[in-house]
Design a protein around this motif. Structure first.
Motif: not given
Lengths: 411, 215
Positions: B134-137, B162-164, B209-214
């Motif tokens: 998921v993180v790599s996507q 960190m995202a994992e 971090v996840l919010t940022y990535l999304r």
């Protein structure tokens, strides 16, 4: 303006043509049927039908101008090869379209008359109105000549008349295009129904047959490829896995540590097999596509691509499964090509709905040279798209950039 | 630790139960569809649930919907989703309520028992665990001017881990660097991306971090 002139030409020239055609065909038909008993009627009728075909062809030529459609010509049955002279002579009698041509030649006359009259009237009104100031100088002086404005109680005299008629002429100038268009469509409607209706149906049937053949071959190819992939991938791996496990079983008694190692590698092999199966089932019917539709599915594709992808999906609706699948697989296959062959540094995907069509555009800045040749992945895509009435367009000059556009009707 | 297991495949269900009980977890209920899962969580209030995405009747993302529904009824009940496929849009559904205590792993990760159990414990403790896939996507560079491009390769590695949902010590172990070095990288990442988070609260950090990535 060009439109108006085209329509006018069609209705004006069409009238004498229709009269000539009517005379020839009615006379020929009557004479042919009347003399059928003494066989003379057969060549007469055949001749009449050939003449009707000539008139019909002329009409079809005009129709494509007036209706702004590509010209279509129905297929007339050719005489069977090796037919005798008589068989060739009566051949026109055996074709349904020939009789429709004849019917059109006869029925067309009243339509042609009406549309001719309408066109003349719609031209006469603005011309007469706008030029009144020129000839009104004379007509107003005719004693006892009552003009329309006077009858309406607007007063009389040259100036009043001129202003009134000129204004009327202007109004009818604005109406003119609609008038001529209506007149032309009146006649063209009949022509389309009798002369090209059948041909349009034939073309549509050809398209559908082609689409169906494409669908069948695309499916057959996909199944063959799937079988090969299963055979070369997961099946082989499972066989080797079974061998590894039986080896571990024997090692357990003698050399537990070696058995540990063997089992460890077996677990790794299992994972690889699972990865392969995942990739395979994504290739058959990606679950995310059926669950959530195109936007997330394309995002997932872009996320798995090794080349950075700029994705822009401007539709969130759900479409028929066949349509979604076609778009998805075009995207998947193209991205695979981009990653494998293009040497691109970036790739852009856009999906928009334009009217009743979904348009997928994929561009990359790679080396180009992609083409829809046999045996190329793109040929299979073209088949897939034809199966859903879609089209694929590839622009990929050597040296790039490559642009691929897929259009699928989704109405 | 009390666990609810939801999976429609009997083999997998049995396998999970055996595995969990062997390592001292208590399986309080096993269910095979979404409605039963919601009911079981409401009834047992387990410490954590292990849920398969695909379940009857629709065989699409039934398990995910049920998990989201269960978390609505029993706020913040920890859920670890297992799936044959990982997809970002599924992860987003889990993150929607921003409460943490969620996990989303590929089913194959169960094969690596230690890692699976550690993830399960972390979710039960209110953390967030995401599959590397998921993180790599999420980490795919989406635009040329993507701020992620400013990160050094090492910083990208740290951001991914960190995202994992990995803790600082775990990140340090994986990359073979000291805790101090990990913290230094994280501070630098947050500066470059313009994120703000308190280092002490690991879960908030993951969400940031996840919010940022999304976005």
């Amino acid at each position: 303006m060009r439109r108006v002139l085209l329509d006018t030409r069609y209705t004006l020239v069409g009238f004498p043509t229709a009269v000539i055609g009517f005379v020839i065909m009615l006379a020929g038909f009557a004479a042919g049927v009347g003399t059928m008993v003494v066989w003379l009627g057969v060549p007469l009728l055949a001749g009449t039908l050939v003449a009707a075909r000539g008139f019909a062809d002329a009409e079809r030529g005009w129709l494509s101008d007036v209706l702004k459609r590509p010209p279509v010509r129905p297929r007339y049955k050719p005489a069977p090869p090796g037919a005798g002279r008589f068989r060739r002579l009566v051949n026109p009698l055996t074709s349904g379209q020939s009789w429709l041509d004849l019917l059109h030649g006869i029925v067309n006359l009243p339509f042609a008359i009406v549309s001719f009259v309408l066109t003349v009237v719609f031209w006469a009104l603005p011309l007469a109105g706008l030029t009144y100031p020129l000839y009104g100088i004379i007509t107003t002086r005719i004693p006892g000549n009552e003009e329309l404005p006077q009858l309406l109680g607007l007063g009389d005299g040259y100036v009043v008349n001129s202003v009134f008629y000129f204004a009327l002429g202007l109004v009818f100038t604005l109406v003119l295009p609609f008038g001529t268009r209506g007149a032309a469509l009146l006649r063209a409607g009949l022509g389309r129904a009798l002369l090209t209706g059948v041909a349009e149906l034939q073309e549509r049937i050809d398209d559908l047959a082609e689409g169906r053949a494409a669908a069948v071959s695309a499916e057959a190819n996909a199944l063959r490829k799937l079988e090969r992939d299963i055979h070369d991938g997961p099946q082989q791996r499972l066989v080797s896995l079974a061998m590894e496990l039986s080896r571990a079983q024997r090692q357990l008694a003698k050399d537990p540590e070696a058995a540990q190692e063997t089992i460890k590698s077996a677990i790794a092999a299992t994972r690889e097999t699972l990865d392969e199966l995942r990739a395979l089932s994504r290739g058959i019917a990606p679950p995310i596509l059926s669950d959530r539709g195109l936007a997330p599915a394309l995002a997932a594709l872009a996320g798995r691509c090794t080349v950075p992808v700029d994705l822009d999906v401007q539709t969130v609706e759900r479409y028929q499964a066949a349509v979604e699948n076609a778009i998805y697989f075009v995207c998947a296959e193209t991205l695979t090509n981009v990653a494998k062959h293009s040497r691109a540094t970036t790739c852009a995907i856009q999906l928009v709905r334009i009217g009743n069509a979904l348009v997928l555009t994929i561009g990359d800045d790679g080396v180009g040279g992609a083409h829809v040749a046999k045996g190329h992945g793109l040929a299979g895509l073209a088949d897939r798209l034809r199966a859903v009435d879609g089209e694929l367009e590839v622009q990929s000059p050597d040296g790039g950039p490559t642009l691929i556009v897929a259009e699928v009707p989704c109405g | 630790m009390r666990v609810v297991v939801a999976d429609d495949a009997v083999l997998i269900r049995a396998g999970l139960v055996r595995l969990l009980e062997e390592f001292g977890f208590e399986v309080v209920a096993t269910v095979g569809d979404g409605d039963a899962l919601v009911a079981a969580i409401a009834e047992h209030k387990p410490d954590v649930s292990v849920v398969d995405v695909r379940m009857p009747p629709s065989f699409t993302d039934e398990g995910l919907k049920a998990a989201v529904e269960a978390r609505r009824r029993v706020p913040g009940t920890p859920v670890l989703i297992l799936s044959q496929y990982v997809e970002v849009s599924y992860a987003e559904d889990l993150l929607a309520d921003a409460r943490g205590a969620v996990g989303y792993l590929l089913k194959d990760r169960v094969v690596d028992v230690d890692e699976f159990l550690e993830g399960l414990r972390r979710v039960a403790a209110g953390g967030t665990v995401f599959d590397p896939q998921v993180v790599s996507q999420l980490m795919v560079r989406r635009r040329k001017d993507d701020p992620l491009a400013q990160l050094t390769p090492r910083e990208r590695e740290v951001l991914g881990l960190m995202a994992e949902g990995k803790s600082n010590p775990a990140i340090g172990r994986q990359l073979v660097i000291s805790d101090g070095a990990v913290e230094k990288h994280i501070r630098s990442i947050f500066n470059k991306l313009g994120l703000y988070a308190e280092d002490s609260d690991q879960h908030r950090r993951v969400l940031a971090v996840l919010t940022y990535l999304r976005s």
